[in-house]
Enzyme design. Structure first.
Site, short mmCIF file in Angstrom:
data_model
loop_
_atom_site.label_atom_id
_atom_site.label_comp_id
_atom_site.label_asym_id
_atom_site.label_seq_id
_atom_site.Cartn_x
_atom_site.Cartn_y
_atom_site.Cartn_z
NE ARG A 229 -1.73 1.55 5.52
CZ ARG A 229 -1.74 1.03 5.59
NH1 ARG A 229 -3.06 -0.26 4.69
NH2 ARG A 229 -0.07 -0.09 5.46
CG HIS A 277 -6.91 -2.44 7.79
ND1 HIS A 277 -5.99 -1.56 8.00
CD2 HIS A 277 -5.75 -3.20 7.02
CE1 HIS A 277 -5.28 -1.37 6.75
NE2 HIS A 277 -4.56 -2.13 6.93
P1 NDP Z 1 3.65 -0.69 -4.48
O1 NDP Z 1 4.08 -0.26 -3.68
O2 NDP Z 1 3.62 -2.44 -5.41
O3 NDP Z 1 2.61 -0.14 -5.68
C1 NDP Z 1 2.23 0.86 -5.09
C2 NDP Z 1 2.07 1.26 -6.68
O4 NDP Z 1 1.13 2.99 -6.33
C3 NDP Z 1 2.13 1.70 -8.19
O5 NDP Z 1 2.14 1.60 -9.31
C4 NDP Z 1 2.65 3.38 -7.80
O6 NDP Z 1 3.07 3.55 -9.22
C5 NDP Z 1 1.88 3.43 -7.56
N1 NDP Z 1 1.57 5.39 -6.71
C6 NDP Z 1 1.96 5.65 -6.10
N2 NDP Z 1 2.22 7.22 -5.40
C7 NDP Z 1 1.44 7.49 -7.14
C8 NDP Z 1 0.61 9.02 -7.39
N3 NDP Z 1 0.49 9.46 -6.10
N4 NDP Z 1 -0.16 8.39 -8.36
C9 NDP Z 1 -0.21 7.70 -9.17
N5 NDP Z 1 0.06 6.07 -8.94
C10 NDP Z 1 1.28 5.93 -7.03
O7 NDP Z 1 2.69 -1.84 -3.16
P2 NDP Z 1 1.54 -2.86 -3.20
O8 NDP Z 1 0.83 -2.90 -4.60
O9 NDP Z 1 2.86 -4.14 -2.46
O10 NDP Z 1 1.04 -1.90 -1.66
C11 NDP Z 1 -0.62 -0.99 -2.28
C12 NDP Z 1 -1.07 -0.42 -0.60
O11 NDP Z 1 -1.70 -1.61 -0.42
C13 NDP Z 1 -0.29 -0.80 -0.04
O12 NDP Z 1 0.82 0.67 0.25
C14 NDP Z 1 -0.63 -0.43 1.98
O13 NDP Z 1 -1.01 0.78 1.86
C15 NDP Z 1 -2.22 -1.06 1.40
N6 NDP Z 1 -2.66 -2.31 1.86
C16 NDP Z 1 -3.25 -2.66 2.08
C17 NDP Z 1 -4.18 -3.92 3.04
C18 NDP Z 1 -5.30 -4.10 3.48
O14 NDP Z 1 -5.24 -5.50 4.62
N7 NDP Z 1 -6.28 -3.56 3.40
C19 NDP Z 1 -2.91 -5.12 2.82
C20 NDP Z 1 -1.82 -4.65 2.58
C21 NDP Z 1 -1.51 -3.08 1.50
P3 NDP Z 1 4.41 3.55 -9.82
O15 NDP Z 1 4.35 1.82 -9.95
O16 NDP Z 1 4.53 4.03 -11.01
O17 NDP Z 1 5.90 3.58 -9.00
C1 OXD Z 2 -0.94 -3.91 5.27
C2 OXD Z 2 -1.67 -4.12 5.96
O1 OXD Z 2 0.01 -2.96 4.74
O2 OXD Z 2 -1.77 -5.07 6.50
O3 OXD Z 2 -0.01 -4.73 4.89
O4 OXD Z 2 -2.14 -2.75 5.74
#
Ligand code: NDP
Ligand code: OXD
Length: 314
Positions: A229, A277
């Protein structure tokens, strides 16, 4: 009959409503504000809902985020307390993100922008290429998306490491927990962010962090790729770090303010690659099938999957 409403004020949900009617013919599907009797609505699919709208449905059982990221839902401070929020976890979206990450890691690794530049000038400019095993890719966020990208990069022969709040056990991937951030960064040549937007990750991609990245890799300076993000990145710091060679290059899919302002210096920077995005689009038919399946299971008495922890913020 159960009723589902789309609350997506920033985009037209017509094709989503059609896809949902196909995926769940038993649901009465509407689009806010033409959502009929508020009391009848049991499910809401939302993205950036305006305050007080989701809470105006008194019999809501589940809120679905139309993306994997949930910042666009949690930004509504008036969400009804106690109504579970389910986010997208779908193989199609995951594959798309891994394609994006692999594409941009390879682009930097194979120095494709430099080759494009040489081609534009008609120059036969060959320079050394390096083995994938000599390059270390560090993924911040080893969740659904980060783990899949990590596995695919490891299959290509890169040294892959990941950082997440809690340590993971992924074959071929070195894992670091929250306390291991500095150790993780010191061995990372290409940094990929797939973190969610939370108060803890806001602004995390800044000069202080970039200075902790490895400078021993074959590219000579670190590269960053942010598809998490925009709130995570300090855009002025990225530009300054590209200028003073703290960073070699950046690929950015997400920005503080989207669309990115036409006046942003990032657009024209020769070592910045911008995508709008679009790393992993959510396709209506796929996401609606996912939501319909979750509703079917929920109505059959199964527990909801991919629940959002509103305290953690993801
Ligand atoms: P998940 O919730 O499966 O994974 C999030 C990961 O981030 C987990 O491993 C979590 O740790 C880690 N995390 C969260 N907070 C912290 C922190 N403070 N310090 C260290 N690690 C942290 O999410 P997804 O993988 O499904 O998606 C990730 C992000 O990708 C979404 O939230 C979104 O913002 C972005 N996204 C972007 C898209 C785009 O088109 N650009 C499309 C889809 C998503 P833990 O495993 O220990 O909980
Ligand atoms: C999502 C995105 O969060 O598209 O799925 O950014």
């Amino acid at each position: 009959m159960s009723a589902l409403v789309f609350v997506t004020p920033t985009w037209d949900a017509t094709s989503w409503a059609e896809a949902m009617r196909k995926a769940a013919p038993g649901l009465d599907v509407s689009i806010w504000p033409d959502s009929g009797k508020a009391e009848d609505v049991t499910y809401a699919c939302a993205w950036l809902p305006p305050p007080d709208v989701v809470k105006s449905f008194p019999n809501l059982k589940v809120i679905f985020s139309l993306g994997a990221g949930v910042d666009a839902i949690l930004s509504d401070p008036t969400l009804p307390v106690g109504v579970p929020i389910v986010r997208v976890n779908d193989p199609d979206l995951t594959n798309r993100m891994s394609e994006y990450v692999v594409l941009h890691v390879l682009m930097h690794h194979r120095q494709q922008r430099r080759l494009d530049d040489a081609q534009a000038k008609g120059e036969w400019n060959s320079f050394p290429q390096h083995a994938a095993k000599d390059l270390s890719v560090g993924i911040m966020g080893l969740g659904v998306l980060g783990q899949d990208a990590a596995r695919k990069l490891a299959m290509l022969g890169f040294n892959v490491r990941g950082w997440s709040r809690t340590k993971k056990d992924i074959p071929g991937v070195e894992s670091f927990d929250a306390a291991g951030l500095d150790a993780f960064l010191s061995g990372t040549d290409i940094l990929v962010s797939l973190l969610p937007a939370t108060v803890d990750t806001d602004g995390i991609l800044n000069t202080a962090l970039f200075k902790k990245l490895s400078r021993r890799g074959p590219l000579g300076a670190p590269v960053i790729i942010n598809a998490g993000r925009g709130r995570q990145q300090n855009e002025d710091d990225i530009l300054a770090c590209l200028e003073d060679s703290t960073l070699l290059a950046a690929t950015l899919d997400v920005f503080h303010k989207e669309p990115l302002s036409t006046s942003s210096a990032l657009w024209k920077h020769p070592r910045v690659t911008i995508t709008p995005h679009a790393a992993a689009d959510s396709e209506p038919a796929t996401i609606c099938s996912y939501v319909a399946e979750q509703i079917r299971k929920f109505e059959a008495g199964a527990p909801l999957e991919n629940l959002v922890d509103t305290k953690r913020g993801y």
